[in-house]
Design a protein around this motif. Sequence first.
Motif, PDB file in Angstrom:
ATOM      1  N   SER A   2       0.993  -1.328  -0.141  1.00 12.71           N
ATOM      2  CA  SER A   2      -0.086   0.028   0.018  1.00 12.71           C
ATOM      3  C   SER A   2       0.928   1.484   0.074  1.00 12.71           C
ATOM      4  O   SER A   2       2.011   1.085   0.446  1.00 12.71           O
ATOM      5  N   THR A   3       0.244   2.379  -0.389  1.00 11.48           N
ATOM      6  CA  THR A   3       1.057   3.695  -0.289  1.00 11.48           C
ATOM      7  C   THR A   3       0.048   4.600   0.332  1.00 11.48           C
ATOM      8  O   THR A   3      -1.235   4.577  -0.173  1.00 11.48           O
ATOM      9  N   ILE A 157     -10.251  12.408  -3.807  1.00 18.36           N
ATOM     10  CA  ILE A 157     -11.040  11.830  -2.861  1.00 18.36           C
ATOM     11  C   ILE A 157     -12.254  11.401  -3.478  1.00 18.36           C
ATOM     12  O   ILE A 157     -12.411   9.999  -3.142  1.00 18.36           O
ATOM     13  N   LEU A 158     -12.814  11.843  -4.311  1.00 16.13           N
ATOM     14  CA  LEU A 158     -14.329  11.664  -4.729  1.00 16.13           C
ATOM     15  C   LEU A 158     -14.266  10.212  -5.696  1.00 16.13           C
ATOM     16  O   LEU A 158     -14.795   9.294  -5.404  1.00 16.13           O
ATOM     17  N   PHE A 159     -12.830  10.306  -6.475  1.00 17.15           N
ATOM     18  CA  PHE A 159     -12.673   9.242  -7.251  1.00 17.15           C
ATOM     19  C   PHE A 159     -12.541   7.824  -6.328  1.00 17.15           C
ATOM     20  O   PHE A 159     -12.947   6.704  -6.674  1.00 17.15           O
ATOM     21  N   HIS A 160     -11.511   8.094  -5.400  1.00 15.22           N
ATOM     22  CA  HIS A 160     -11.066   6.911  -4.589  1.00 15.22           C
ATOM     23  C   HIS A 160     -12.232   6.291  -3.685  1.00 15.22           C
ATOM     24  O   HIS A 160     -12.265   5.282  -3.123  1.00 15.22           O
ATOM     25  N   ILE A 161     -13.154   7.091  -3.286  1.00 13.68           N
ATOM     26  CA  ILE A 161     -14.334   6.854  -2.486  1.00 13.68           C
ATOM     27  C   ILE A 161     -15.657   6.313  -3.453  1.00 13.68           C
ATOM     28  O   ILE A 161     -16.602   5.988  -2.763  1.00 13.68           O
ATOM     29  N   GLY A 162     -15.520   6.597  -4.645  1.00 17.76           N
ATOM     30  CA  GLY A 162     -16.568   6.161  -5.598  1.00 17.76           C
ATOM     31  C   GLY A 162     -17.736   7.024  -5.488  1.00 17.76           C
ATOM     32  O   GLY A 162     -18.896   6.509  -5.871  1.00 17.76           O
ATOM     33  N   LEU A 163     -17.515   8.257  -5.598  1.00 18.59           N
ATOM     34  CA  LEU A 163     -18.544   9.358  -5.665  1.00 18.59           C
ATOM     35  C   LEU A 163     -18.437  10.141  -6.645  1.00 18.59           C
ATOM     36  O   LEU A 163     -17.330  10.469  -7.275  1.00 18.59           O
ATOM     37  N   ASP A 185      -3.699  -2.518  -3.984  1.00 13.56           N
ATOM     38  CA  ASP A 185      -4.013  -3.171  -5.118  1.00 13.56           C
ATOM     39  C   ASP A 185      -5.508  -3.198  -5.305  1.00 13.56           C
ATOM     40  O   ASP A 185      -6.189  -3.152  -6.444  1.00 13.56           O
ATOM     41  N   TRP A 186      -6.169  -3.586  -4.239  1.00 15.42           N
ATOM     42  CA  TRP A 186      -7.821  -3.662  -4.175  1.00 15.42           C
ATOM     43  C   TRP A 186      -8.566  -2.718  -4.217  1.00 15.42           C
ATOM     44  O   TRP A 186      -9.675  -2.650  -4.443  1.00 15.42           O
ATOM     45  N   GLY A 187      -8.202  -1.495  -3.822  1.00 16.51           N
ATOM     46  CA  GLY A 187      -8.736  -0.195  -3.659  1.00 16.51           C
ATOM     47  C   GLY A 187      -8.105   0.761  -2.770  1.00 16.51           C
ATOM     48  O   GLY A 187      -6.979   0.854  -2.390  1.00 16.51           O
ATOM     49  N   ALA A 188      -9.067   1.815  -2.299  1.00 16.53           N
ATOM     50  CA  ALA A 188      -8.516   2.781  -1.293  1.00 16.53           C
ATOM     51  C   ALA A 188      -9.463   2.940  -0.002  1.00 16.53           C
ATOM     52  O   ALA A 188     -10.469   2.657  -0.227  1.00 16.53           O
TER      53      ALA A 188
END
Length: 198
Positions: A2-3, A157-163, A185-188
């Motif tokens: 993770s990063t 942020i909106l991209f990574h939390i799916g909004l 790898d699986w998401g944020a």
Amino acid sequence: MSTTFHLVRHGEHDRVDRTLCGRMPGVVLNAQGKKQARACGRRLAGLQPLRIFSSPLERVRGTAEIIGDETGCPVEDAQALQEIDCGEWTGKAFEDLHADQRWKDWNEARSVTRPPGGEMMIEVQARVVNFMERLRRLYEDARLILVSHSDVIKAAILFHIGLSLDLFARIEIAPGSISTLIIEDWGARLVSLNETSA
């Protein structure tokens, strides 16, 4: 693997909440903005970040350099973190913009509109998310500080939390604030939002 990304908004300047500065040059931190950047740097220093990447605009670069002094991290300019191009609206007072129907349209539907002569927020989102993905592959298991602008941070942020980008106004990103994303790898995961220290 993770990063961890600490997304930092630049500190205050004298035009905050009065002028849509966009990419106009010569906008620098005021005394409060420098204080915010110093507090932000002190908080992040204990987390042992590896590098700092900064929008090249003066108010952001100034914030990043103060954080760099506190953390001992090198600072590198990153065009991907550049402010949204506001086109004709650059330098306009918010009071004047409120009378422009195009301004209202843009703020109600950020995902499908653009400032006149400027950049769509979805284009901003694409450049910042692609940059973060490149960094994630280069710096596994590292903490990175990205110093940027409110709308750029909101787009990430909106991209990574799916909004949707149309919900941008539901997130507050204050000057000198830190928001933290851990990307694997699986998401944020969004682990903090709009933390302020000064």
